[in-house]
Design an enzyme around this catalytic site. Structure first.
Site, PDB file in Angstrom:
ATOM      1  N   GLU A  39       0.774  -1.218  -0.328  1.00 30.74           N
ATOM      2  CA  GLU A  39      -0.356  -0.108  -0.178  1.00 30.74           C
ATOM      3  C   GLU A  39       0.638   1.390  -0.298  1.00 30.74           C
ATOM      4  O   GLU A  39       1.447   1.866   0.996  1.00 30.74           O
ATOM      5  CB  GLU A  39      -0.947  -0.176   1.097  1.00 30.74           C
ATOM      6  CG  GLU A  39      -1.467   0.943   1.421  1.00 30.74           C
ATOM      7  CD  GLU A  39      -2.159   1.370   2.818  1.00 30.74           C
ATOM      8  OE1 GLU A  39      -2.367   2.550   3.012  1.00 30.74           O
ATOM      9  OE2 GLU A  39      -2.613   0.367   3.582  1.00 30.74           O
ATOM     10  N   LYS A 126     -10.252  -1.688   8.846  1.00 30.95           N
ATOM     11  CA  LYS A 126      -9.108  -1.237   8.586  1.00 30.95           C
ATOM     12  C   LYS A 126      -9.706  -0.389  10.387  1.00 30.95           C
ATOM     13  O   LYS A 126     -10.175   0.563  10.510  1.00 30.95           O
ATOM     14  CB  LYS A 126      -8.670  -0.440   7.524  1.00 30.95           C
ATOM     15  CG  LYS A 126      -6.875  -0.108   8.498  1.00 30.95           C
ATOM     16  CD  LYS A 126      -5.951   1.281   7.551  1.00 30.95           C
ATOM     17  CE  LYS A 126      -6.569   2.834   8.151  1.00 30.95           C
ATOM     18  NZ  LYS A 126      -5.799   3.319   7.592  1.00 30.95           N
TER      19      LYS A 126
END
Length: 204
Positions: A39, A126
């Protein structure tokens, strides 16, 4: 598209660096250490250029985080991002991702936020900042939400990653402990591979 590679490997490397001299080499270094989901973030200068340069990297699932609005979401998708990540509840990002068929992780912290994130269509939630309450908080969240995939972020390290996974995390994030900005800037790919391998080994 899916995030099955993330859920198979159970770890994503989050890169926050003011300079990335060679993004493809960085991805290759992480993959060599066993971390194949990467990411990048919108806090990194020229992140869209980096995405375009590494979009076709073999064996790498490359996405972008700190996505705050639909404009950023669409720009990241156009640049080749295979998944999006938000730091908190961002309905416009969810809408853009769903429309494009791109999986996303929605940031949340409280039980109510976790439910909203899950219902937005997120592939996983998340939990950020996870380090504030520790691994036991994931166990608590899985009480009412046993089927929600949770990915703790913030405060996760090689020293506690196994605890988060034991508490029910679908995957964990490897941040600056694995990808220190100074090693990235110095193009110390061997050092990053070593750190990635150590993190993966510590996961158990």
């Amino acid at each position: 598209m899916s995030l099955e590679q993330l859920f198979t490997d159970r770890v994503v490397a989050v890169v926050r660096a003011p300079e990335i001299p060679d993004v493809r080499a960085l991805c290759a270094a992480l993959a060599a250490g066993g971390i194949r989901t990467v990411e990048l973030t919108f806090t990194t200068p020229d992140v869209l250029r980096h995405l375009r340069e590494a979009a076709g990297a073999e064996g790498i699932s490359l996405g972008v985080g700190t996505v705050l609005d639909d404009d950023d979401a669409r720009a990241a998708i156009d640049a080749g991002a295979r998944f999006l990540v938000t730091p908190g509840l961002r309905p416009a990002v969810a809408t853009a991702a769903v429309a494009a068929g791109i999986p996303f992780l929605m940031g949340a912290f409280t039980p109510s936020e976790v439910l909203v994130a899950h219902e937005s269509g997120a592939a996983a939630v998340k939990v950020f900042p996870a380090g504030r309450l520790g691994p036991g908080y994931l166990t608590d969240l899985h009480g009412p939400y046993p089927d929600v995939r949770l990915v703790p972020s913030g405060g996760v390290s090689a020293g506690n990653a196994a605890e988060y996974l034991a508490a029910g995390a679908a995957a964990v994030t490897a941040g600056t402990g694995v990808v220190p900005p100074q090693l990235v800037a110095a193009a110390d790919w061997a050092g990053i591979t070593e750190r990635a391998a150590a993190f993966v080994a510590a996961m158990g």
